[in-house]
Design a protein around this motif. Structure first.
Motif, PDB file in Angstrom:
ATOM      1  N   HIS A 104      52.325 102.856 106.967  1.00  0.00           N
ATOM      2  CA  HIS A 104      52.580 103.112 105.548  1.00  0.00           C
ATOM      3  C   HIS A 104      51.543 104.114 105.050  1.00  0.00           C
ATOM      4  N   HIS A 106      49.073 103.891 102.601  1.00  0.00           N
ATOM      5  CA  HIS A 106      47.786 103.545 101.990  1.00  0.00           C
ATOM      6  C   HIS A 106      46.673 104.325 102.689  1.00  0.00           C
ATOM      7  N   HIS A 109      45.059 103.955 106.126  1.00  0.00           N
ATOM      8  CA  HIS A 109      45.906 104.129 107.311  1.00  0.00           C
ATOM      9  C   HIS A 109      46.183 105.606 107.621  1.00  0.00           C
ATOM     10  N   HIS A 192      54.734  94.898 101.501  1.00  0.00           N
ATOM     11  CA  HIS A 192      53.365  95.400 101.255  1.00  0.00           C
ATOM     12  C   HIS A 192      53.447  96.807 100.666  1.00  0.00           C
ATOM     13  N   ASP A 214      49.970  96.057 107.738  1.00  0.00           N
ATOM     14  CA  ASP A 214      49.516  95.194 106.640  1.00  0.00           C
ATOM     15  C   ASP A 214      50.617  94.220 106.199  1.00  0.00           C
TER      16      ASP A 214
HETATM   17 ZN   LIG Z   1      48.096  98.731 103.049  1.00  0.00          ZN
END
Ligand SMILES: [Zn+2]
Length: 278
Positions: A104, A106, A109, A192, A214
């Motif tokens: 993803h 975020h 990451h 998430h 996550d």
């Molecule tokens: Zn995350």
């Protein structure tokens, strides 16, 4: 087909375990690693699952309003702990990483993406479009810093193969066959974030491995079926109900599958002992 898997810790933070799992978590400060998986495919070369954090992130988080995000998450960031540096210590050049799978968007990451100038990317185009459409303040809530991505990010996207059911993971799981050879599958694990996805490896060293990003904060969160109670985690969630539905499906995954949540120190330490390169 999968010749090697190694797990690296590319940054870490400390927080009370209770906030990640209010059922079995203790009121003790514990280590939350940010893990990156290195996978070697016999024909397709070296692949990363996520990229961890880098000093680039600290620099970008000095700005307003992004510094509010850095105050919420005190991530330890050193050059020595970056994925690219650790790979160099393993004798791997950045241009040898041919594919990067992003769970993803975020920041913890995607912060290392720019360290791999020739890699191609597997990611959720739906989530990427959604993140790019947010205002700067809304991006902050979703921990998205677009400057972490290279200008040709979209052009370097790779399209995974066809979708297929994955009965090895239990009911309700399907995934896209990354290279069309049954060695790696992108598995949607939404909640998430909008397009959050895990990476399933049906066979390495005779075992199935499932990198769940996550979708669960800790291995104990899967066992106990608990979502985190920290303010930061709640703020960042795309959809709590969907997160809990995904977590409930993960509880049904057979015990023979090695599940690795990205920030779980227990899973990280266990995997390091089990992942012995042949
Ligand atoms: Zn995350």
């Amino acid at each position: 087909m999968i010749r090697r898997i190694e797990i690296l810790e590319a940054g870490h933070t400390h927080q009370l375990e209770y906030f990640a799992n209010p059922v079995s978590g203790k009121f003790e400060t514990v280590r939350f690693p940010t893990t990156v998986a290195l996978i070697e495919h016999a024909a397709r070369g070296l692949i990363l699952f996520d990229t961890g954090v880098t000093p680039r992130l600290r620099h970008l988080l000095k700005r307003f309003p992004e510094h509010l995000f850095s105050n919420l998450f005190s991530i330890r960031i050193d050059y020595e702990t970056t994925a690219v540096h650790q790979l160099k210590n393993l004798g791997i050049r950045p241009d040898e990483i041919r594919h990067i799978v992003l769970s993803h968007f975020h920041s913890d990451h995607i912060a290392g993406v720019n360290d791999f100038p020739t890699a191609r990317f597997f990611f959720s185009p739906e989530e990427y479009r959604s993140m790019c459409g947010l205002s700067r303040f809304a991006r902050l809530r979703h921990a998205f810093v677009p400057e972490l991505l290279p200008p040709d990010f979209v052009q370097r996207r790779s399209e995974p193969g066809a979708e297929t059911d994955l009965p090895q993971l239990g009911p309700g799981f399907s995934g896209r066959d990354l290279f069309g050879d049954g060695s790696l599958f992108l598995v949607p694990l939404p909640g998430h974030s909008l397009g959050h996805q895990g990476l399933f490896v049906p066979d390495y060293l005779g075992k199935p491995w499932f990198f769940v990003g996550d979708a669960a904060h800790l291995s104990s969160s899967i066992r106990d079926g608990t979502s985190p109670v920290s303010l930061g985690a709640k703020l960042i969630f795309h959809d709590t109900e969907q997160y809990n539905e995904t977590l409930s499906r993960l509880r049904g995954v057979p015990e023979t599958v090695c599940l690795l949540p990205c920030h779980c120190n227990e899973a990280f330490q266990r995997a390091k002992t089990q992942l012995v390169s042949p």
